[in-house]
Design an enzyme around this catalytic site. Structure first.
Site, PDB file in Angstrom:
ATOM      1  N   LEU A 139      41.917  34.684  38.924  1.00 18.16           N
ATOM      2  CA  LEU A 139      41.068  34.246  39.777  1.00 18.16           C
ATOM      3  C   LEU A 139      39.536  35.194  38.838  1.00 18.16           C
ATOM      4  O   LEU A 139      39.611  36.103  38.220  1.00 18.16           O
ATOM      5  CB  LEU A 139      41.494  35.789  41.110  1.00 18.16           C
ATOM      6  N   HIS A 140      38.666  33.958  38.988  1.00 17.44           N
ATOM      7  CA  HIS A 140      36.954  34.185  39.097  1.00 17.44           C
ATOM      8  C   HIS A 140      36.571  33.314  39.484  1.00 17.44           C
ATOM      9  O   HIS A 140      36.999  32.595  39.857  1.00 17.44           O
ATOM     10  CB  HIS A 140      37.150  33.963  37.438  1.00 17.44           C
TER      11      HIS A 140
END
Length: 182
Positions: A139-140
């Site tokens: 996740l980013h």
């Protein structure tokens, strides 16, 4: 820095255009350095935390998340906020991770406004490969500063982004400002 242009003979009709060659982007086009599989061992976001902050382009480290410049930015100052934990989906974050994730995003905006005075921001995350995530396994969230007129003919026609500041200098300015709470 001086730029030397050299004429080259070959086939084609002279069109009076100069070419901006960007061979350093070929590794990105080829997908070199991209995550291999869904495991942390092949994840560049997991690997970058083991590097020195300047070498890894890390702006700030929190307890549960960190901020890092995008190696292939859309605009100067394009950064990402990531959890240290290797999770693919926003719903996988704990309550504490979510809070620090949000706080880092707000901090990134404040720091960018102080350092570079953008006119606005694009903020978002692509969840899954089909949604456009280049590295879907970790996740980013992207924080992209925007200025009036920053999307010109270069990316639209030439598929090239001209960035007026080197990543190392951008990292230094933002990292220095990150530590200043004002």
């Amino acid at each position: 820095m001086t730029t030397d242009f050299e004429e080259q003979d070959g086939v084609g009709v002279h069109d009076a255009l100069q070419r901006l060659w960007t061979p350093h982007r070929l590794s990105y086009v080829r997908g070199e350095g991209k995550a291999v599989g869904d495991e942390p061992e092949g994840c560049p976001f997991c690997r970058v935390t083991d590097l020195d902050d300047a070498d890894g382009l890390i702006l700030a480290r929190g307890e549960l998340v960190f901020a890092v410049l995008n190696l292939y930015p859309y605009n100067p100052g394009h950064l990402m906020v990531l959890p240290y934990r290797h999770v693919p989906d926003y719903t996988d974050l704990t309550v504490a991770e979510t809070a620090e994730f949000a706080a880092f995003t707000q901090r990134a905006m404040r720091v960018m406004r102080r350092v570079a005075s953008p006119h606005g921001f694009n903020i978002g995350m692509n969840q899954g490969v089909v949604a456009g995530a280049g590295i879907a396994a970790h996740l980013h969230q992207h924080v992209v500063p925007r200025w009036g007129g920053d999307a010109n003919f270069m990316p639209v026609i030439g598929q090239t982004k001209v960035l007026p500041q080197l990543l190392g200098e951008t990292r230094r300015l933002l990292s220095d400002a990150w530590g200043d709470p004002t």
